[in-house]
Design an enzyme around this catalytic site. Structure first.
Site, short mmCIF file in Angstrom:
data_model
loop_
_atom_site.label_atom_id
_atom_site.label_comp_id
_atom_site.label_asym_id
_atom_site.label_seq_id
_atom_site.Cartn_x
_atom_site.Cartn_y
_atom_site.Cartn_z
N GLU A 183 -5.60 -8.58 0.85
CA GLU A 183 -6.20 -8.31 2.16
C GLU A 183 -7.68 -8.05 1.98
O GLU A 183 -8.09 -7.36 1.04
CB GLU A 183 -5.62 -7.04 2.82
CG GLU A 183 -4.28 -7.19 3.46
CD GLU A 183 -3.78 -5.89 4.10
OE1 GLU A 183 -4.58 -5.12 4.65
OE2 GLU A 183 -2.56 -5.67 4.03
N GLU A 236 0.78 -1.23 0.00
CA GLU A 236 0.00 0.00 0.00
C GLU A 236 0.82 1.29 0.00
O GLU A 236 0.78 2.05 0.98
CB GLU A 236 -0.94 0.02 1.20
CG GLU A 236 -1.89 -1.17 1.25
CD GLU A 236 -2.99 -0.99 2.29
OE1 GLU A 236 -2.88 -0.09 3.14
OE2 GLU A 236 -3.97 -1.76 2.25
C1 BGP Z 1 -4.31 -2.10 5.48
C2 BGP Z 1 -2.93 -2.42 5.95
C3 BGP Z 1 -2.86 -3.38 7.08
C4 BGP Z 1 -4.01 -3.34 8.06
C5 BGP Z 1 -5.34 -3.10 7.39
C6 BGP Z 1 -6.46 -2.75 8.32
O1 BGP Z 1 -4.36 -0.80 4.99
O2 BGP Z 1 -2.17 -2.96 4.91
O3 BGP Z 1 -1.60 -3.25 7.66
O4 BGP Z 1 -3.76 -2.62 9.16
O5 BGP Z 1 -5.29 -2.09 6.43
O6 BGP Z 1 -6.41 -1.39 8.64
P1 BGP Z 1 -6.47 -0.85 10.11
O7 BGP Z 1 -5.54 -1.70 10.89
O8 BGP Z 1 -6.04 0.57 10.05
O9 BGP Z 1 -7.89 -1.01 10.53
#
Ligand code: BGP
Length: 483
Positions: A367, A157
């Site tokens: 993800e 990302e």
């Molecule tokens: C994505 C990232 C992850 C993870 C996920 C959930 O953007 O790659 O590392 O954290 O989001 O987001 P958050 O943890 O901010 O809820």
């Protein structure tokens, strides 16, 4: 579903490993930022560093065929002089070997946001020298693990990292500076191309891609102003990563718009263009959490407000980019989490179809998941909301495959509960619960057992009952019809 479809789950080093100062690891910018600001940190996180065998066994029992994880750069190379840390190198060999023994294909993310602090001190991604250091780091990884690992992601990302760190300011280095945002973004994409160049030059039998925080763009209505705002938002959210990594250069209208917004593009050097053009990725990883709803810019200054607490109240997030667009976070007819993330599985279907039609490269959904407060001290953890969330999103992927998209794998975020950056450990995503208060004990959630059936039946148990209203204009329509 094809037999070799990869069902799996994902984590990231800083979010799960802990052991922040063990076995020669030096600090990353996150360690320093969170310690200095006295914020909840990942010093222990899910303690994966000590419990990785148990976690990989749980993945195996679940029937998962792949595991996406990242490497902590500063565990491997501990200083500016490039000193290698044998214990750090061994740790990832052990994790990879354990995966392979369990029949789990590792997908390694080379950089998931934890830049070594010794590089941040010299300007981090604002400094072109960081690209050279990054390529040196990649060289070490490919030499050590390249024979065992077939799937590599250069970056997790770039958009989220760069915008949060340099524009919104809620992540380290905590800046709010449009010029620096553009410069860091550019350097990171150049580093991506350089890593691809190196990987391809080694002729290893694997593939290299980039993981993108995908925000399929929709418009609030169908007016010329909305269509233009959607195009600008697509450049802002998606195209500077995807076009650049897959097609080999930044969109021209993005560069023009940046210049007219007062951004100096003097960080672009004449020889860079050829580097971008020659070194494109083999696949893309798309992280999908929500679509992005866009309205035309109405006036006023840029506002970048993100709900990181989950307690701030829905609709707290606000994004207005002056002269570009506004993002809507409170649509009346749809569902949001407490962190203002819309739940909209159809966006994943639309997004995959758009990306595949445009780019024609293999896609992994690297993800997807839902964060929530959960009581993990209970005997049974009934996360039914997660089961329906995941089920509807997997259904969207399966429909996209039926309609011709080349999607090769799916990674639930996350394998187990972990440290969710500025949201702390209270925001849980895992298939497996981690009791952070009690020595990080693991407990399978209902979603774990459900995902086991999904993996074991290759998706045959997925049924989605959701019906979709097509209320809004999507970027897909706009790509087909033109502005
Ligand atoms: C994505 C990232 C992850 C993870 C996920 C959930 O953007 O790659 O590392 O954290 O989001 O987001 P958050 O943890 O901010 O809820």
């Amino acid at each position: 579903m094809k037999k070799d479809f990869l069902w799996g789950s994902a984590t990231a080093s800083y979010q799960c490993e802990g052991a922040w100062n063990e076995d020669g690891r030096t600090p990353s910018l996150w360690d320093v930022y969170l310690h200095e600001n006295n914020l909840e940190n990942g010093d222990v996180a899910s303690d994966f560093y000590h419990r990785y065998r148990e976690d990989i066994t749980l993945m195996k029992e679940c029937g998962q065929k792949t595991y996406r994880f990242s490497i902590s750069w500063n565990r491997i190379i501990t200083d500016l002089q490039g000193t290698l840390n044998p214990k750090g190198i061994k740790f990832y060999h052990d994790v990879i070997d354990e995966c392979l023994k369990a029949g789990i294909e590792p997908l390694i993310t080379i950089f998931h946001w934890d830049l070594p602090d010794y590089l941040e001190k010299l300007g981090g991604w604002l400094n072109r020298e960081t690209i050279t250091h990054y390529v040196d780091y990649c060289r070490v990884l490919f030499a050590e693990y390249g024979a065992k690992v077939k799937l590599w992601a250069t970056f997790n990302e770039p958009r989220y990292y760069v915008f949060s760190g340099y524009f919104i300011g809620n992540y380290p280095p905590g800046l709010n500076d449009a010029q620096k945002t553009a410069q860091a973004a550019y350097n990171m994409m150049l580093a991506n191309a350089r890593a691809v160049e190196l990987y391809h030059s080694l002729h290893l039998s694997g593939q290299i891609g980039v993981v993108h925080s995908y925000g399929p763009i929709y418009g609030i209505d169908d007016t010329p102003a909305t269509r233009q705002a959607m195009r600008d938002a697509d450049n802002y959210y998606n195209n500077w990563i995807l076009d650049t990594a897959i097609l080999g250069y930044f969109p021209e209208d993005l560069l023009t718009k940046l210049s007219s917004s007062g951004i100096k593009l003097d960080f672009i050097e004449p020889n860079d263009r050829a580097v971008f053009e020659k070194n494109t990725v083999d696949f893309i990883g798309l992280n999908y959490y929500a679509r992005v709803m866009i309205a035309p810019y109405q006036g006023g200054e840029t506002i970048l407000k993100i709900n990181n607490s989950g307690k701030a109240g829905k609709g707290t997030s606000k994004i207005v980019v002056k002269d570009w667009f506004e993002q809507i976070f409170d649509l009346p007819d749809t569902e949001y989490t407490d962190w203002d993330t819309e739940i909209y599985p159809q966006g994943l279907y639309d997004g995959i179809m758009m990306a595949y039609e445009k780019y024609q490269v293999p896609i992994y959904i690297t993800e997807n998941g839902v964060g929530a407060y959960e009581d993990v001290t209970k005997e049974e953890i009934n996360d039914d909301f997660r089961i329906s969330y995941l089920s509807e999103h997997i259904d969207a992927i399966m429909r996209s495959i039926k309609d011709g998209a080349d999607v090769r794998g799916y990674y639930v975020w996350s394998t187990m509960d972990l440290y969710s950056w500025k949201n702390g450990t209270e925001k849980r995503y895992g298939l497996v619960a981690v009791d952070f208060e009690n020595g990080c004990q693991r407990k399978k959630k209902a979603s774990y057992y459900w995902y086991q059936k999904v993996c074991q039946t290759n998706g045959a148990v997925i049924e989605s009952k959701r019906e979709y209203n097509k209320n809004y204009l999507s970027m897909w329509d706009l790509n087909k019809e033109g502005l």
